[in-house]
Write an enzyme that holds these catalytic residues in place. Structure first.
Site, PDB file in Angstrom:
ATOM      1  N   ASN A  81       0.880  -1.163   0.000  1.00  0.00           N
ATOM      2  CA  ASN A  81       0.000   0.000   0.000  1.00  0.00           C
ATOM      3  C   ASN A  81       0.920   1.215   0.000  1.00  0.00           C
ATOM      4  O   ASN A  81       1.501   1.557   1.025  1.00  0.00           O
ATOM      5  CB  ASN A  81      -0.897  -0.015   1.248  1.00  0.00           C
ATOM      6  CG  ASN A  81      -1.725   1.261   1.377  1.00  0.00           C
ATOM      7  OD1 ASN A  81      -1.742   2.096   0.478  1.00  0.00           O
ATOM      8  ND2 ASN A  81      -2.408   1.412   2.506  1.00  0.00           N
TER       9      ASN A  81
ATOM     10  N   LYS B  74       0.244   4.254  -0.263  1.00  0.00           N
ATOM     11  CA  LYS B  74      -0.342   5.459   0.359  1.00  0.00           C
ATOM     12  C   LYS B  74      -0.065   6.689  -0.511  1.00  0.00           C
ATOM     13  O   LYS B  74      -0.009   6.551  -1.729  1.00  0.00           O
ATOM     14  CB  LYS B  74       0.182   5.620   1.793  1.00  0.00           C
ATOM     15  CG  LYS B  74      -0.020   4.324   2.605  1.00  0.00           C
ATOM     16  CD  LYS B  74       0.138   4.488   4.076  1.00  0.00           C
ATOM     17  CE  LYS B  74      -0.129   3.151   4.764  1.00  0.00           C
ATOM     18  NZ  LYS B  74      -0.035   3.204   6.205  1.00  0.00           N
TER      19      LYS B  74
ATOM     20  N   HIS C  47      -9.457   1.340   4.731  1.00  0.00           N
ATOM     21  CA  HIS C  47      -8.197   1.527   5.463  1.00  0.00           C
ATOM     22  C   HIS C  47      -8.443   2.476   6.634  1.00  0.00           C
ATOM     23  O   HIS C  47      -9.231   3.418   6.521  1.00  0.00           O
ATOM     24  CB  HIS C  47      -7.113   2.091   4.533  1.00  0.00           C
ATOM     25  CG  HIS C  47      -5.752   2.019   5.144  1.00  0.00           C
ATOM     26  ND1 HIS C  47      -5.321   2.939   6.068  1.00  0.00           N
ATOM     27  CD2 HIS C  47      -4.761   1.109   5.013  1.00  0.00           C
ATOM     28  CE1 HIS C  47      -4.103   2.596   6.466  1.00  0.00           C
ATOM     29  NE2 HIS C  47      -3.739   1.496   5.839  1.00  0.00           N
TER      30      HIS C  47
ATOM     31  N   GLU D 206      -6.833   4.846   7.729  1.00  0.00           N
ATOM     32  CA  GLU D 206      -6.580   6.267   7.415  1.00  0.00           C
ATOM     33  C   GLU D 206      -7.789   6.893   6.720  1.00  0.00           C
ATOM     34  O   GLU D 206      -8.112   8.057   6.951  1.00  0.00           O
ATOM     35  CB  GLU D 206      -5.302   6.380   6.557  1.00  0.00           C
ATOM     36  CG  GLU D 206      -4.059   6.099   7.397  1.00  0.00           C
ATOM     37  CD  GLU D 206      -2.896   5.466   6.652  1.00  0.00           C
ATOM     38  OE1 GLU D 206      -2.850   5.524   5.412  1.00  0.00           O
ATOM     39  OE2 GLU D 206      -2.012   4.902   7.336  1.00  0.00           O
TER      40      GLU D 206
ATOM     41  N   GLU E   2      -5.369  -4.835  10.369  1.00  0.00           N
ATOM     42  CA  GLU E   2      -4.323  -3.843  10.601  1.00  0.00           C
ATOM     43  C   GLU E   2      -4.575  -3.105  11.911  1.00  0.00           C
ATOM     44  O   GLU E   2      -5.360  -2.140  11.945  1.00  0.00           O
ATOM     45  CB  GLU E   2      -4.315  -2.817   9.460  1.00  0.00           C
ATOM     46  CG  GLU E   2      -4.027  -3.406   8.101  1.00  0.00           C
ATOM     47  CD  GLU E   2      -3.444  -2.373   7.140  1.00  0.00           C
ATOM     48  OE1 GLU E   2      -2.392  -2.666   6.565  1.00  0.00           O
ATOM     49  OE2 GLU E   2      -4.009  -1.285   6.997  1.00  0.00           O
TER      50      GLU E   2
ATOM     51  N   GLY F 157       2.668   2.212  10.756  1.00  0.00           N
ATOM     52  CA  GLY F 157       3.649   3.286  10.618  1.00  0.00           C
ATOM     53  C   GLY F 157       4.359   3.643  11.912  1.00  0.00           C
ATOM     54  O   GLY F 157       5.026   4.667  11.997  1.00  0.00           O
TER      55      GLY F 157
ATOM     56  N   SER G 142       3.506  -2.212  10.212  1.00  0.00           N
ATOM     57  CA  SER G 142       4.950  -2.308  10.430  1.00  0.00           C
ATOM     58  C   SER G 142       5.521  -3.676  10.068  1.00  0.00           C
ATOM     59  O   SER G 142       6.459  -4.154  10.701  1.00  0.00           O
ATOM     60  CB  SER G 142       5.318  -1.934  11.873  1.00  0.00           C
ATOM     61  OG  SER G 142       4.929  -0.597  12.145  1.00  0.00           O
TER      62      SER G 142
HETATM   63  P1  13P Z   1       3.093   0.306   7.610  1.00  0.00           P
HETATM   64  O1  13P Z   1       3.588  -0.980   6.995  1.00  0.00           O
HETATM   65  O2  13P Z   1       3.849   1.505   7.134  1.00  0.00           O
HETATM   66  O3  13P Z   1       2.981   0.211   9.095  1.00  0.00           O
HETATM   67  O4  13P Z   1       1.603   0.519   7.058  1.00  0.00           O
HETATM   68  C1  13P Z   1       0.722  -0.533   7.130  1.00  0.00           C
HETATM   69  C2  13P Z   1      -0.494  -0.157   6.363  1.00  0.00           C
HETATM   70  O5  13P Z   1      -1.230   0.741   6.751  1.00  0.00           O
HETATM   71  C3  13P Z   1      -0.763  -0.886   5.128  1.00  0.00           C
HETATM   72  O6  13P Z   1      -2.037  -0.618   4.656  1.00  0.00           O
END
Ligand code: 13P
Length: 248
Positions: A10, A12, A95, A97, A167, A173, A213
């Site tokens: 992803n 982002k 997601h 976010e 997740e 992150g 992560s």
């Molecule tokens: P990270 O791997 O940067 O923690 O992000 C995970 C994520 O949100 C994947 O959709």
């Protein structure tokens, strides 16, 4: 039958179209692997160049988002038909976010899931708890609520073909990964819920990813758990580490 593993990046809101082409070129020789599905979920503006760059390889393209209508006056939105026409196979839905920053709720996300299926896109449906929820002991209740709401009206056949990504928000992150036991506990509970809503065959078929992560160092252990069929990778998908996860 064993579930085929699926490792998805992803990206982002990272990588301009030119940078996207560079990243695909960097990863191309490293992610060749016939035993696993590899997907790059990329920003809308990168979809066309990335689809061109991965044509003829084992890599598939995913979108990070889509809208729930077919077409019309929805300034700034991207329709599922546009994604399909550009060669997209998967779409991330729900997601954390998008839930947090763009206030997408489960009623809206359920519409997205249904629309994705209608158009032949495979949803990667995300769920996950906050740290407060984990500490309050309501993780599994929360995940069940999210998934049950988001899958309203989805058939068993559709559910069997989709991907759910667990997740934990506190692991995204932050560099703080869930332990393989914590991740397995929730992924197992998700599979049990799918069995409860549908049946054993659907639960056996659906693919469940862990995300948060995940990196080259912890992927192999997470992926060794019986109910974790893959990963949804943020930060580590933007560099060569992604290939190590694919090959883990
Ligand atoms: P990270 O791997 O940067 O923690 O992000 C995970 C994520 O949100 C994947 O959709």
């Amino acid at each position: 039958m064993a579930r085929r593993r699926i490792i998805a990046g992803n990206w982002k809101m990272n990588k301009t179209p030119s940078e996207a082409k560079e990243l695909v070129a960097l990863l191309a020789p490293l992610v060749k692997n016939d035993d696993v599905d590899v997907v790059y979920c990329v920003p809308a503006i990168d979809i066309v160049p990335v689809a061109e760059a991965v044509a003829g390889t084992n890599v598939m393209v995913g979108a990070e988002n889509m809208y729930i209508e077919d077409k019309g006056a929805f300034t700034g939105e991207i329709s599922p038909d546009m994604l399909v026409d550009a060669g997209v196979k998967f779409v991330i839905i729900g997601h954390s976010e998008r839930r947090e920053y763009f206030k997408e709720d489960d009623t809206f996300l359920n519409k997205k899931v249904l629309k994705a299926f209608e158009k032949g896109l495979t949803p990667i449906l995300c769920c996950g708890e906050t740290l407060e929820q984990r500490e309050a002991g309501v993780t599994l209740d929360w995940i069940r609520l999210q998934i049950k709401s988001d899958l309203q009206g989805v058939s068993a056949e559709q559910a069997a073909s989709m991907v759910i990504a667990y997740e934990p928000i506190w692991a995204i992150g932050t560099g703080r990964t869930a332990t393989s036991e914590q991740a397995e506990e929730v992924c197992k509970a998700i599979r049990e819920l799918i069995c409860e809503i549908y049946d054993e065959a659907t639960a056996e078929a659906i693919r469940i990813q862990y995300g948060g992560s995940m990196n080259a160092g912890n992927a192999a252990e997470l992926l060794s758990m019986p109910n974790i069929d893959g990963g949804l990778i943020g930060g580590a998908s933007l560099k060569a580490d992604f290939a190590q996860i694919v090959n883990a």
